[in-house]
Structure formats: structure tokens, C-alpha cells
Scaffold this motif. Structure first.
Motif, PDB file in Angstrom:
ATOM      1  N   GLU A   1       0.806  -1.222   0.000  1.00 54.39           N
ATOM      2  CA  GLU A   1       0.000   0.000   0.000  1.00 54.39           C
ATOM      3  C   GLU A   1       0.837   1.268   0.000  1.00 54.39           C
ATOM      4  OE1 GLU A   1      -3.198  -0.087  -0.435  1.00 54.39           O
ATOM      5  OE2 GLU A   1      -3.144  -2.280  -0.436  1.00 54.39           O
ATOM      6  N   SER A   2       2.140   1.150   0.111  1.00 50.71           N
ATOM      7  CA  SER A   2       2.995   2.339   0.168  1.00 50.71           C
ATOM      8  C   SER A   2       3.139   2.978  -1.208  1.00 50.71           C
ATOM      9  CB  SER A   2       4.385   1.969   0.698  1.00 50.71           C
ATOM     10  OG  SER A   2       5.269   3.076   0.605  1.00 50.71           O
ATOM     11  N   PRO A   3       3.046   4.316  -1.282  1.00 50.27           N
ATOM     12  CA  PRO A   3       3.253   4.995  -2.558  1.00 50.27           C
ATOM     13  C   PRO A   3       4.724   5.201  -2.879  1.00 50.27           C
ATOM     14  CG  PRO A   3       2.710   6.608  -0.891  1.00 50.27           C
ATOM     15  CD  PRO A   3       2.647   5.263  -0.211  1.00 50.27           C
ATOM     16  N   LEU A   4       5.602   4.853  -1.958  1.00 52.38           N
ATOM     17  CA  LEU A   4       7.040   5.033  -2.168  1.00 52.38           C
ATOM     18  C   LEU A   4       7.588   3.959  -3.100  1.00 52.38           C
ATOM     19  CD1 LEU A   4       8.234   5.849   1.471  1.00 52.38           C
ATOM     20  CD2 LEU A   4       7.807   7.462  -0.398  1.00 52.38           C
ATOM     21  N   GLY A   5       8.616   4.325  -3.843  1.00 49.67           N
ATOM     22  CA  GLY A   5       9.281   3.362  -4.697  1.00 49.67           C
ATOM     23  C   GLY A   5      10.203   2.463  -3.903  1.00 49.67           C
ATOM     24  N   ILE A   6      10.698   1.425  -4.548  1.00 43.42           N
ATOM     25  CA  ILE A   6      11.624   0.501  -3.903  1.00 43.42           C
ATOM     26  C   ILE A   6      12.890   0.413  -4.755  1.00 43.42           C
ATOM     27  CG2 ILE A   6      10.657  -1.532  -5.041  1.00 43.42           C
ATOM     28  CD1 ILE A   6      11.129  -3.016  -2.384  1.00 43.42           C
ATOM     29  N   GLY A   7      14.042   0.530  -4.116  1.00 44.49           N
ATOM     30  CA  GLY A   7      15.306   0.599  -4.836  1.00 44.49           C
ATOM     31  C   GLY A   7      15.875  -0.765  -5.180  1.00 44.49           C
ATOM     32  N   ILE A   8      17.066  -0.748  -5.766  1.00 42.56           N
ATOM     33  CA  ILE A   8      17.701  -1.989  -6.208  1.00 42.56           C
ATOM     34  C   ILE A   8      18.261  -2.800  -5.046  1.00 42.56           C
ATOM     35  CG2 ILE A   8      18.284  -1.049  -8.474  1.00 42.56           C
ATOM     36  CD1 ILE A   8      21.117  -0.590  -7.460  1.00 42.56           C
ATOM     37  N   VAL A   9      18.320  -2.206  -3.848  1.00 42.40           N
ATOM     38  CA  VAL A   9      18.906  -2.903  -2.705  1.00 42.40           C
ATOM     39  C   VAL A   9      17.951  -3.924  -2.125  1.00 42.40           C
ATOM     40  CG1 VAL A   9      19.714  -2.625  -0.327  1.00 42.40           C
ATOM     41  CG2 VAL A   9      20.474  -1.029  -2.082  1.00 42.40           C
ATOM     42  N   GLU A  10      16.692  -3.521  -1.941  1.00 40.78           N
ATOM     43  CA  GLU A  10      15.778  -4.240  -1.058  1.00 40.78           C
ATOM     44  C   GLU A  10      15.603  -5.710  -1.399  1.00 40.78           C
ATOM     45  OE1 GLU A  10      14.061  -4.438   2.383  1.00 40.78           O
ATOM     46  OE2 GLU A  10      14.929  -2.588   1.573  1.00 40.78           O
ATOM     47  N   ASN A  11      15.459  -6.061  -2.659  1.00 38.45           N
ATOM     48  CA  ASN A  11      15.246  -7.465  -3.032  1.00 38.45           C
ATOM     49  C   ASN A  11      16.553  -8.190  -3.372  1.00 38.45           C
ATOM     50  OD1 ASN A  11      12.284  -7.762  -2.973  1.00 38.45           O
ATOM     51  ND2 ASN A  11      12.324  -6.161  -4.526  1.00 38.45           N
ATOM     52  N   ASN A  12      17.684  -7.539  -3.104  1.00 39.07           N
ATOM     53  CA  ASN A  12      18.969  -8.132  -3.495  1.00 39.07           C
ATOM     54  C   ASN A  12      20.012  -8.113  -2.383  1.00 39.07           C
ATOM     55  OD1 ASN A  12      18.637  -8.618  -6.551  1.00 39.07           O
ATOM     56  ND2 ASN A  12      17.952  -6.504  -6.309  1.00 39.07           N
ATOM     57  N   LYS A  13      19.559  -7.980  -1.161  1.00 39.97           N
ATOM     58  CA  LYS A  13      20.512  -7.911  -0.052  1.00 39.97           C
ATOM     59  C   LYS A  13      21.342  -9.187   0.066  1.00 39.97           C
ATOM     60  CE  LYS A  13      17.887  -4.570   2.681  1.00 39.97           C
ATOM     61  NZ  LYS A  13      17.103  -4.323   3.906  1.00 39.97           N
ATOM     62  N   HIS A  14      20.706 -10.330  -0.158  1.00 34.63           N
ATOM     63  CA  HIS A  14      21.435 -11.601  -0.048  1.00 34.63           C
ATOM     64  C   HIS A  14      22.513 -11.708  -1.118  1.00 34.63           C
ATOM     65  CE1 HIS A  14      18.413 -12.278  -3.109  1.00 34.63           C
ATOM     66  NE2 HIS A  14      19.012 -13.385  -3.499  1.00 34.63           N
ATOM     67  N   VAL A  15      22.243 -11.189  -2.331  1.00 26.62           N
ATOM     68  CA  VAL A  15      23.234 -11.247  -3.407  1.00 26.62           C
ATOM     69  C   VAL A  15      24.369 -10.263  -3.125  1.00 26.62           C
ATOM     70  CG1 VAL A  15      23.604 -11.085  -5.891  1.00 26.62           C
ATOM     71  CG2 VAL A  15      21.393 -11.835  -5.018  1.00 26.62           C
ATOM     72  N   ILE A  16      24.016  -9.066  -2.664  1.00 25.78           N
ATOM     73  CA  ILE A  16      25.039  -8.062  -2.339  1.00 25.78           C
ATOM     74  C   ILE A  16      25.952  -8.581  -1.241  1.00 25.78           C
ATOM     75  CG2 ILE A  16      25.412  -5.734  -1.417  1.00 25.78           C
ATOM     76  CD1 ILE A  16      22.735  -4.941  -2.709  1.00 25.78           C
ATOM     77  N   GLU A  17      25.371  -9.225  -0.236  1.00 21.81           N
ATOM     78  CA  GLU A  17      26.179  -9.785   0.852  1.00 21.81           C
ATOM     79  C   GLU A  17      27.067 -10.922   0.347  1.00 21.81           C
ATOM     80  OE1 GLU A  17      23.258 -10.809   3.730  1.00 21.81           O
ATOM     81  OE2 GLU A  17      22.839  -8.716   4.270  1.00 21.81           O
ATOM     82  N   ALA A  18      26.560 -11.721  -0.590  1.00 23.67           N
ATOM     83  CA  ALA A  18      27.377 -12.807  -1.157  1.00 23.67           C
ATOM     84  C   ALA A  18      28.562 -12.231  -1.928  1.00 23.67           C
ATOM     85  CB  ALA A  18      26.517 -13.686  -2.065  1.00 23.67           C
ATOM     86  N   ILE A  19      28.322 -11.152  -2.688  1.00 23.23           N
ATOM     87  CA  ILE A  19      29.403 -10.495  -3.435  1.00 23.23           C
ATOM     88  C   ILE A  19      30.448  -9.957  -2.469  1.00 23.23           C
ATOM     89  CG2 ILE A  19      29.954  -8.502  -4.885  1.00 23.23           C
ATOM     90  CD1 ILE A  19      27.194  -8.893  -6.200  1.00 23.23           C
ATOM     91  N   ASN A  20      29.977  -9.285  -1.413  1.00 21.37           N
ATOM     92  CA  ASN A  20      30.911  -8.710  -0.441  1.00 21.37           C
ATOM     93  C   ASN A  20      31.687  -9.788   0.310  1.00 21.37           C
ATOM     94  OD1 ASN A  20      30.274  -6.060  -1.072  1.00 21.37           O
ATOM     95  ND2 ASN A  20      28.692  -5.891   0.494  1.00 21.37           N
ATOM     96  N   ASN A  21      31.021 -10.882   0.656  1.00 11.76           N
ATOM     97  CA  ASN A  21      31.720 -11.968   1.359  1.00 11.76           C
ATOM     98  C   ASN A  21      32.792 -12.602   0.480  1.00 11.76           C
ATOM     99  OD1 ASN A  21      30.289 -11.699   3.748  1.00 11.76           O
ATOM    100  ND2 ASN A  21      28.686 -13.134   3.143  1.00 11.76           N
ATOM    101  N   ALA A  22      32.467 -12.816  -0.794  1.00 13.79           N
ATOM    102  CA  ALA A  22      33.461 -13.397  -1.706  1.00 13.79           C
ATOM    103  C   ALA A  22      34.643 -12.450  -1.876  1.00 13.79           C
ATOM    104  CB  ALA A  22      32.812 -13.693  -3.062  1.00 13.79           C
ATOM    105  N   GLN A  23      34.365 -11.164  -2.033  1.00 16.64           N
ATOM    106  CA  GLN A  23      35.432 -10.179  -2.169  1.00 16.64           C
ATOM    107  C   GLN A  23      36.265 -10.096  -0.893  1.00 16.64           C
ATOM    108  OE1 GLN A  23      36.811  -8.436  -4.368  1.00 16.64           O
ATOM    109  NE2 GLN A  23      37.879  -6.809  -3.244  1.00 16.64           N
TER     110      GLN A  23
END
Length: 525
Positions: free
Chosen positions: A256-278
Motif C-alpha cells: 500500500e505504500s506509494p514510495l518506490g523501492i530501490g535496487i537494494v531491497e530485493n537483493n541484499k542476499h546477493v550483495i552480501e554474497a558479493i561482499n563476502n566473496a570479495q
């Protein structure tokens, strides 16, 4: 009398009691705000990912001691947001309004505010967090300035529509009082009635805790806000004074929120995997230096030689040498000299990183190889690059729709603000426009950049135009980025020059306006 005083005297319809003493732990505690607390927390966390602010890594060393260190990251969120922002909006974007007077005024305001440069910067953070807003205001020098509002500073007052017409803008500042840091929050409520009236209410809150909004105090508590009116009512407007950009797609975290959602919210697990590998790869490189274990007896002093009074028989090593590691005596009594160096797993870590990055690219709508490594990409032709970037182009098209909507709304807000004579010294407004009966005709031209093979497009369009299947005006606008007015000027000048070009072939003469693209050389019936 200041401009703010004029604004207050002209628009205020009686002051209201602000009820000093009201306390807010969170901005969502205000009854006018209808937004889940989780949305505020989500945006703040998204900003941490964009800023690469992660908790320290905890680990136990060889001696079983608990240690901490900084996480080594790739700043992948910033990289992706930067890449998308640069292909969506850049310095080549042009804005034009059909009315020449308004067009000149609007572009002077945009130029004065370094609009193209600033917009790309704030679009970058919006892509990561879900949105941002822009609000025009009149400065004391009679110039219209633009206030840029991040996602964490913008809170809608309703949550049942994607068209935000009312919101609160948060401006936080700190002061030192009695050797203690104090946080002040100016809440600027914008409430549009949906027809022709906007009510702006200013409230100031003080808190000794950063995480809380605090207790309401008088606006005069801060000198910078002392001349702000408590409430103003602006009439005869067609829309709210702010313009909001929302990232494309539905907010699946708060339906119900009128706010948009950025590229982070649904990809936190992938971002963390990238950071852990690095991080693990960086750690392996750091700890994978050459090491040679030697028997401790090899480090004991030997019989000094004549003339060796200084070293007393000790073996000499470079002071910066850390390759050799002294150990105890070996069990068999023989001196130990063993290379402990292991190969660094470059290929394994590189492949793991590329897998995660390609997954991230796919999730946010970037073509493969945009962020991941593609060694063959540099050898491709312009046409092949265009084909490879098709996924990015589709994503860009979705974003540009939202960008165009925001900029057009911003221009309307700028123009309606410029019609309020009471905001300007001498009570002389720069513009006089009836936006209700005469809506603005606004055009935006986006440079397609790498997505279009410019030479190929020009060649194909020229053939189509000369065949009479593309208007000359559209040819100029499409291939030279001209506004409709500028294209008309070009055509008018070309037509005025046409009589002097008797030796131009009929087909080219038609392109230049000589025969308006009609059939050439045929006998009349």
C-alpha cells in the motif's frame, strides 16, 4: 520585511495553535502520517548499503582471541546505481516548453541550479533507495532555487495511491548545547487538497537522542528558522509544490505504500554474497604472502669471525624481511627449512564473484557484462554493443518514464511559483500564466548514447525521409536532438535559402524544404 514575511502576510489565513509540548519518537507517530514504520527503516538500511556501511567482521585468530576487522567490499550497490543513473539521465538531456517566454525562463532556472549535474547525482541515490523529491522555492535575491530531498527526508502523508500529493519533508540539523549534541528536526508538511490549494505547516522538534524526532519547540529556537511562518495557504495552484520521482515497479515490501523501492531491497542476499566473496579473496591475498619456516637453531649466533665484532655471528636479514618464520627444533634433530606458501585461489574466487555479480545484474535489469567481467566486449562493433545492452535499454526506458513525469511536474511547480507576485521584490512576478486553462506543453529529449548506433540511425532515417515516409521536422529532432521550435527554425531558414540552391537535386531539395517532399519532376495532369 523579508520575502518569508510577505509570504506569511499574503497567504496565511489565521495562525493555528501548534500545541507545543507534543513529542514524537518516530515521524510516523504523527497522526497525519499514514506510513508503516518499516518503510522508514527500510530506506535507512538501503542508504547504508549504498554508502557501504557494514558491521565489522568478527573472527578468532590462531590464539583463539576474538578480533574484529573492516569488511572489504566491492561497493556494488554504488556501482550499479551509478551505471544506471548515467545511462538514464546525463548532460545531454534537453528540456523545452512550447511557449518561448516560459521556455527561456524555465531553462534559465534549471541552468542556474546546475540541474543536469545535480539531477544525475540524486537519481543515483534514488535508484538505490526508491525515490527522491525536488521542491522549488524563491530565494531572497528573487531567484528560484531547487531543494533536493533524499528518500530518507521525504515521507508521504497518505499510502493509498501512487500519486503523492501530500508529504512531510524532514530537515535535520545538530547543535551543541552545554557540551552536549542536540538534534533539531524541521518538519515541513505539504498538504494539497487535490484541486487548487496547498497548505504548508512548519514544525520544529528538539531531541537529545539521534534516533528520536523529539519534543516540539518554537520555530524561533533556531535562528535559521525564526522567520518561517507556522502555516501558509497557497491558492490558485494546479499541483503541490514538490515533484516526486518513484522507481518503476511495485513496492513489494509494502504493497500500500506509494514510495518506490530501490535496487537494494530485493537483493541484499546477493550483495552480501558479493561482499563476502570479495572479503575472503582480499583476506587470502593478504595472508597468502610467501612464508618459510626455519629451525630456531638456525637463528642462534655462531662463532664470530675476525672483523665481525658488530654482528657477533648472527645471520644478517633485511630489516623489512618477513618471509622467514622461526619455529622450534624439528623432531628428527635436523634443521628445518620448509616453504609454507600456498597458492592463492584466484580463479575460484574470480568465478564465484562473477556468478554473484551476474545474478545481481539479472535481478536489477542490467545486461550481462555491465558490471561483471566480459573480456570479449571491447572487441565488439557498435551494433553488437547495442544488441548486448538490450536488457539495460529496456530497464532504462522504464526509468525514463518516471524521470520525465517528475521533471514535467517540477516545471509546472516552477512556473506556478513564478506567477506569485507577492514572493518577489517589487511585487512583480516573472511570469503570468493561467495553468488551469492553458496547460504547458513540455518536451524532453533523452540522449540514447550507447544504445543507438548514431551513424546507422542517421543513414536509415535519411533514406526514409528522402522517400517521403518521415517528416523533415521529425528527422531533425530525432537525429540532432532539436526541440520542435528549433526544428521549425531550421526548416524556415532552409526554405529561405532554397531559391539560391538551383543546382541541388530534386530529392535533396525536397529534404531541405524546397518542394515539401512532394513528387518531383512529373507533368501536371
Amino acid at each position: 520585511m523579508t520575502i518569508r514575511d510577505k509570504l506569511h502576510d499574503f497567504f496565511t489565513k489565521g495562525k493555528i495553535s501548534m500545541g507545543f509540548g507534543k513529542t514524537l519518537a518516530n515521524i510516523t507517530d504523527d497522526q497525519r502520517v499514514n506510513l508503516p514504520v518499516s518503510e522508514i527503516a527500510r530506506i535507512r538500511e538501503d542508504l547504508d548499503y549504498y554508502s557501504d556501511l557494514f558491521a565489522d567482521v568478527k573472527f578468532r585468530n590462531t590464539n583463539n582471541q576474538l578480533r574484529t576487522r573492516k569488511l572489504s567490499t566491492l561497493s556494488i550497490t554504488h556501482q550499479a546505481a551509478r551505471k544506471l543513473a548515467s545511462v538514464i539521465f546525463n548532460e545531454q538531456v534537453t528540456v523545452s516548453v512550447a511557449d518561448e517566454t516560459i521556455d527561456t525562463f524555465v531553462n534559465s532556472v534549471l541552468t542556474d541550479n546546475l540541474f543536469n549535474l545535480k539531477y544525475e547525482e540524486y537519481l543515483e541515490t534514488a535508484i538505490a533507495t526508491g525515490g527522491f523529491a525536488i521542491r522549488p522555492y524563491v530565494e531572497k535575491n528573487n531567484k528560484i532555487k531547487l531543494a533536493w530531498i533524499r528518500a530518507d527526508q521525504f515521507v508521504p502523508l497518505q499510502s493509498n495511491t501512487n500519486d503523492i500529493q501530500s508529504a512531510v519533508i524532514v530537515n535535520r540539523t545538530t547543535r551543541s548545547e552545554n557540551n552536549k549534541t542536540v538534534w533539531y528536526s524541521l518538519l515541513e508538511f505539504h498538504e494539497f487538497d487535490g484541486l487548487s490549494q496547498e497548505t504548508i505547516t512548519n514544525e520544529l522538534y528538539r531531541s537529545e537522542t539521534q534516533s528520536e524526532v523529539g519534543q516540539q519547540v518554537n520555530l524561533s529556537a533556531i535562528d535559521a528558522f525564526s522567520d518561517l511562518p507556522e502555516q501558509v495557504v497557497i491558492s490558485d495552484v494546479v499541483r503541490p509544490s514538490f515533484a516526486y520521482f518513484k522507481t518503476p515497479g511495485k513496492n513489494n515490501k509494502s504493497i500500500e505504500s506509494p514510495l518506490g523501492i530501490g535496487i537494494v531491497e530485493n537483493n541484499k542476499h546477493v550483495i552480501e554474497a558479493i561482499n563476502n566473496a570479495q572479503d575472503q579473496f582480499h583476506r587470502e591475498v593478504k595472508l597468502g604472502k610467501r612464508r618459510i619456516a626455519i629451525d630456531g637453531t638456525l637463528m642462534k649466533p655462531q662463532t664470530a669471525h675476525v672483523g665481525d665484532e658488530l654482528n657477533q655471528g648472527y645471520p644478517i636479514f633485511d630489516p623489512d624481511d618477513d618471509v622467514f618464520m622461526q619455529t622450534g627444533e624439528s623432531k628428527d634433530g635436523k634443521p628445518l627449512l620448509q616453504d609454507l606458501t600456498n597458492d592463492i585461489r584466484v580463479d575460484q574466487y574470480s568465478e564465484a564473484l562473477q556468478v554473484f555479480i551476474r545474478e545481481f545484474e539479472n535481478n536489477i535489469g542490467l545486461s550481462q557484462g555491465t558490471l561483471s567481467t566480459d573480456a570479449t566486449k571491447s572487441d565488439k562493433t557498435a551494433t553488437e554493443v547495442v544488441s548486448d545492452n538490450s536488457e539495460t535499454y529496456r530497464t532504462r526506458s522504464s526509468y525514463t518514464t518516471q524521470v520525465e513525469k517528475q521533471i514535467k511536474e517540477l516545471i509546472i511547480s516552477i512556473v506556478q511559483l513564478a506567477t506569485k507576485s507577492e514572493l518577489f521584490d517589487g511585487k512583480k512576478a516573472p511570469l503570468s500564466v493561467d495553468l488551469v486553462n492553458n496547460p504547458l506543453e513540455i518536451n524532453l529529449h533523452f540522449d540514447d548514447g550507447v544504445f543507438v548506433d548514431k551513424d546507422k540511425q542517421l543513414e536509415e532515417d535519411l533514406k526514409v525521409a528522402m522517400a517521403g515516409f518521415m517528416p523533415k521536422k521529425q528527422f531533425l529532432m530525432r537525429n540532432y536532438g532539436l526541440s520542435e521550435d528549433d526544428a521549425d527554425k531550421w526548416l524556415a531558414e532552409l526554405q529561405s535559402e532554397a531559391p539560391e540552391t538551383d543546382n541541388i537535386p530534386d530529392e535533396q531539395d525536397g529534404m531541405l524544404g524546397g518542394n515539401d517532399g512532394e513528387g518531383s519532376g512529373g507533368d501536371d495532369e
